[in-house]
Design a protein around this motif. Structure first.
Motif, PDB file in Angstrom:
ATOM      1  N   GLN A 130      77.391 -18.235 125.860  1.00  0.00           N
ATOM      2  CA  GLN A 130      77.580 -18.422 124.426  1.00  0.00           C
ATOM      3  C   GLN A 130      77.952 -17.074 123.844  1.00  0.00           C
ATOM      4  O   GLN A 130      77.134 -16.152 123.794  1.00  0.00           O
ATOM      5  CB  GLN A 130      76.313 -18.969 123.764  1.00  0.00           C
ATOM      6  CG  GLN A 130      76.499 -19.323 122.301  1.00  0.00           C
ATOM      7  CD  GLN A 130      77.559 -20.400 122.094  1.00  0.00           C
ATOM      8  OE1 GLN A 130      77.587 -21.395 122.811  1.00  0.00           O
ATOM      9  NE2 GLN A 130      78.437 -20.186 121.137  1.00  0.00           N
ATOM     10  N   LYS A 132      79.711 -14.410 120.911  1.00  0.00           N
ATOM     11  CA  LYS A 132      79.600 -14.208 119.470  1.00  0.00           C
ATOM     12  C   LYS A 132      80.762 -14.870 118.741  1.00  0.00           C
ATOM     13  O   LYS A 132      81.864 -14.986 119.277  1.00  0.00           O
ATOM     14  CB  LYS A 132      79.577 -12.713 119.152  1.00  0.00           C
ATOM     15  CG  LYS A 132      78.303 -12.016 119.591  1.00  0.00           C
ATOM     16  CD  LYS A 132      78.307 -10.551 119.190  1.00  0.00           C
ATOM     17  CE  LYS A 132      76.993  -9.881 119.588  1.00  0.00           C
ATOM     18  NZ  LYS A 132      76.961  -8.446 119.215  1.00  0.00           N
ATOM     19  N   TRP A 139      86.429 -11.247 122.020  1.00  0.00           N
ATOM     20  CA  TRP A 139      85.756 -10.969 123.296  1.00  0.00           C
ATOM     21  C   TRP A 139      86.530 -11.395 124.541  1.00  0.00           C
ATOM     22  O   TRP A 139      86.079 -11.174 125.671  1.00  0.00           O
ATOM     23  CB  TRP A 139      84.388 -11.635 123.324  1.00  0.00           C
ATOM     24  CG  TRP A 139      84.322 -13.031 122.762  1.00  0.00           C
ATOM     25  CD1 TRP A 139      83.868 -13.396 121.523  1.00  0.00           C
ATOM     26  CD2 TRP A 139      84.713 -14.255 123.405  1.00  0.00           C
ATOM     27  NE1 TRP A 139      83.948 -14.759 121.355  1.00  0.00           N
ATOM     28  CE2 TRP A 139      84.453 -15.300 122.500  1.00  0.00           C
ATOM     29  CE3 TRP A 139      85.239 -14.559 124.654  1.00  0.00           C
ATOM     30  CZ2 TRP A 139      84.730 -16.641 122.795  1.00  0.00           C
ATOM     31  CZ3 TRP A 139      85.519 -15.886 124.961  1.00  0.00           C
ATOM     32  CH2 TRP A 139      85.257 -16.911 124.031  1.00  0.00           C
ATOM     33  N   ASN A 170      82.920 -21.044 120.846  1.00  0.00           N
ATOM     34  CA  ASN A 170      82.665 -19.728 121.437  1.00  0.00           C
ATOM     35  C   ASN A 170      81.804 -19.831 122.686  1.00  0.00           C
ATOM     36  O   ASN A 170      81.005 -18.945 122.992  1.00  0.00           O
ATOM     37  CB  ASN A 170      82.014 -18.789 120.415  1.00  0.00           C
ATOM     38  CG  ASN A 170      82.917 -18.510 119.240  1.00  0.00           C
ATOM     39  OD1 ASN A 170      83.944 -17.852 119.380  1.00  0.00           O
ATOM     40  ND2 ASN A 170      82.560 -19.050 118.075  1.00  0.00           N
ATOM     41  N   ARG A 171      81.972 -20.933 123.399  1.00  0.00           N
ATOM     42  CA  ARG A 171      81.237 -21.166 124.643  1.00  0.00           C
ATOM     43  C   ARG A 171      82.237 -21.208 125.797  1.00  0.00           C
ATOM     44  O   ARG A 171      83.299 -21.809 125.693  1.00  0.00           O
ATOM     45  CB  ARG A 171      80.471 -22.478 124.569  1.00  0.00           C
ATOM     46  CG  ARG A 171      79.803 -22.880 125.870  1.00  0.00           C
ATOM     47  CD  ARG A 171      78.993 -24.149 125.730  1.00  0.00           C
ATOM     48  NE  ARG A 171      77.725 -23.897 125.048  1.00  0.00           N
ATOM     49  CZ  ARG A 171      76.771 -24.820 124.912  1.00  0.00           C
ATOM     50  NH1 ARG A 171      76.953 -26.041 125.368  1.00  0.00           N
ATOM     51  NH2 ARG A 171      75.648 -24.516 124.308  1.00  0.00           N
ATOM     52  N   LEU A 208      77.897 -11.067 123.904  1.00  0.00           N
ATOM     53  CA  LEU A 208      77.167 -12.213 124.421  1.00  0.00           C
ATOM     54  C   LEU A 208      75.938 -12.524 123.574  1.00  0.00           C
ATOM     55  O   LEU A 208      75.176 -11.634 123.229  1.00  0.00           O
ATOM     56  CB  LEU A 208      76.731 -11.928 125.864  1.00  0.00           C
ATOM     57  CG  LEU A 208      75.973 -13.031 126.597  1.00  0.00           C
ATOM     58  CD1 LEU A 208      76.847 -14.259 126.810  1.00  0.00           C
ATOM     59  CD2 LEU A 208      75.455 -12.506 127.946  1.00  0.00           C
ATOM     60  N   GLU A 209      75.758 -13.815 123.254  1.00  0.00           N
ATOM     61  CA  GLU A 209      74.555 -14.246 122.539  1.00  0.00           C
ATOM     62  C   GLU A 209      73.523 -14.850 123.482  1.00  0.00           C
ATOM     63  O   GLU A 209      72.326 -14.642 123.316  1.00  0.00           O
ATOM     64  CB  GLU A 209      74.919 -15.248 121.444  1.00  0.00           C
ATOM     65  CG  GLU A 209      75.692 -14.620 120.284  1.00  0.00           C
ATOM     66  CD  GLU A 209      75.707 -15.499 119.055  1.00  0.00           C
ATOM     67  OE1 GLU A 209      75.538 -16.733 119.192  1.00  0.00           O
ATOM     68  OE2 GLU A 209      75.897 -14.962 117.952  1.00  0.00           O
ATOM     69  N   SER A 210      73.973 -15.630 124.466  1.00  0.00           N
ATOM     70  CA  SER A 210      73.043 -16.212 125.430  1.00  0.00           C
ATOM     71  C   SER A 210      73.812 -16.616 126.677  1.00  0.00           C
ATOM     72  O   SER A 210      75.044 -16.714 126.676  1.00  0.00           O
ATOM     73  CB  SER A 210      72.310 -17.424 124.844  1.00  0.00           C
ATOM     74  OG  SER A 210      73.212 -18.484 124.584  1.00  0.00           O
TER      75      SER A 210
END
Length: 225
Positions: A130, A132, A139, A170-171, A208-210
C-alpha cells in the motif's frame, strides 16, 4: 518508470483478482469443488491461477482472471450467470461455504509480463504494497528499482506486478515464485545483505504505508502450478 502509463492502456487488457474467505469447516470441501468443477468456468474466460493461502492469511482462496477489456468481462459475466451447469454444480452449493468475497481490477505494469515458474511444484508469494497517495508519478520509479534489485539477486522468479484500478488505490500486488519456503527464506536473507537491494529498498520504503505477505499454494487445477 511509471506503473500507470504504457501498452496496457492501448490494448485494454486487465486482470481481476478475486479473494474468497472460506468458512474454516468448509475449506477442504471448497477446494475439492473447485478442482472438480472449475473447468466449467474456464470455458468462458482465461484463469491465470488459483491458490490457497498457507501463511499470511487463513482459509483464503485467491484467483486471477484475464480479460481483454471491460466489454469482454461483461459478456463473460453474463454467460457465466446463464450457464446452468456452472450455477447448479458449483455456485449454488459453494456460496454457503463463503464468509466474504472481494475483487480488485488491476493492470499488469507495462514493464512486466506474466512469468512462468521454473518448474511445477513450487510456492508463490503475493506481496501487497500500500503506497502513499499520489500514484506512480510519486513512487513508480523507486518501486520499480526495488523490484529490479531483488530480481538481480536471482533467488526468486517474478510472475507479475499488478497495479490497482478498482479497489483500494495506490496498491501494488507483486507475485513471486520460489522452489519452496526454505529457498525463499534463504534467498531473502541473502538479498537483504546485498548493497543494491538495501539501497533500493531504503529509497522505496519512503513511499510505503503498509505491506502484507502471503505464501500461496497452487490448487491442482491452477494453470500456474
Amino acid at each position: 518508470a511509471s506503473l500507470a502509463t504504457g501498452p496496457r492502456q492501448n490494448d485494454g487488457t486487465f486482470y481481476e483478482i478475486r479473494t474468497y474467505d472460506v468458512k474454516p469447516s468448509k475449506m477442504k470441501e471448497f477446494v475439492e469443488m473447485v478442482n472438480k468443477h472449475i473447468h466449467l468456468r474456464t470455458a468462458h474466460s482465461e484463469m491465470v491461477g488459483i491458490w490457497t493461502a498457507e501463511f499470511g492469511g487463513m482459509n483464503k482462496a485467491i484467483h486471477i482472471w484475464k480479460f481483454d477489456n471491460f466489454a469482454h468481462r461483461a459478456e463473460v459475466r453474463k454467460a457465466v450467470a446463464n450457464d446452468k451447469e456452472w450455477q447448479g454444480k458449483f455456485i449454488s452449493p459453494v456460496l454457503p461455504f463463503l464468509n466474504k468475497q472481494n475483487n480488485e481490477i488491476v493492470y499488469l505494469v507495462p514493464w512486466c509480463e506474466i512469468g512462468k515458474p521454473s518448474k511445477e511444484g513450487g510456492v508463490y508469494e503475493m506481496v501487497t504494497f500500500q503506497m502513499k497517495p499520489g500514484g506512480p508519478a510519486l513512487w513508480g520509479q523507486a518501486f520499480r528499482a526495488a523490484i529490479n534489485a531483488h530480481l538481480s539477486t536471482g533467488y526468486t522468479k517474478l510472475i507479475g506486478v499488478f497495479h490497482t484500478e478498482y479497489g483500494l488505490l495506490n496498491r501494488v500486488h507483486v507475485l513471486w515464485w520460489n522452489e519452496n519456503p526454505d529457498n525463499r527464506a534463504a534467498g531473502r536473507h541473502y538479498a537483504h545483505e546485498d548493497a543494491r537491494v538495501v539501497a533500493a529498498v531504503r529509497e522505496s520504503v519512503r513511499f510505503l504505508e503498509s505491506q502484507q505477505n502471503m505464501l500461496l499454494i497452487p490448487m491442482p487445477c491452477s494453470p500456474l502450478k
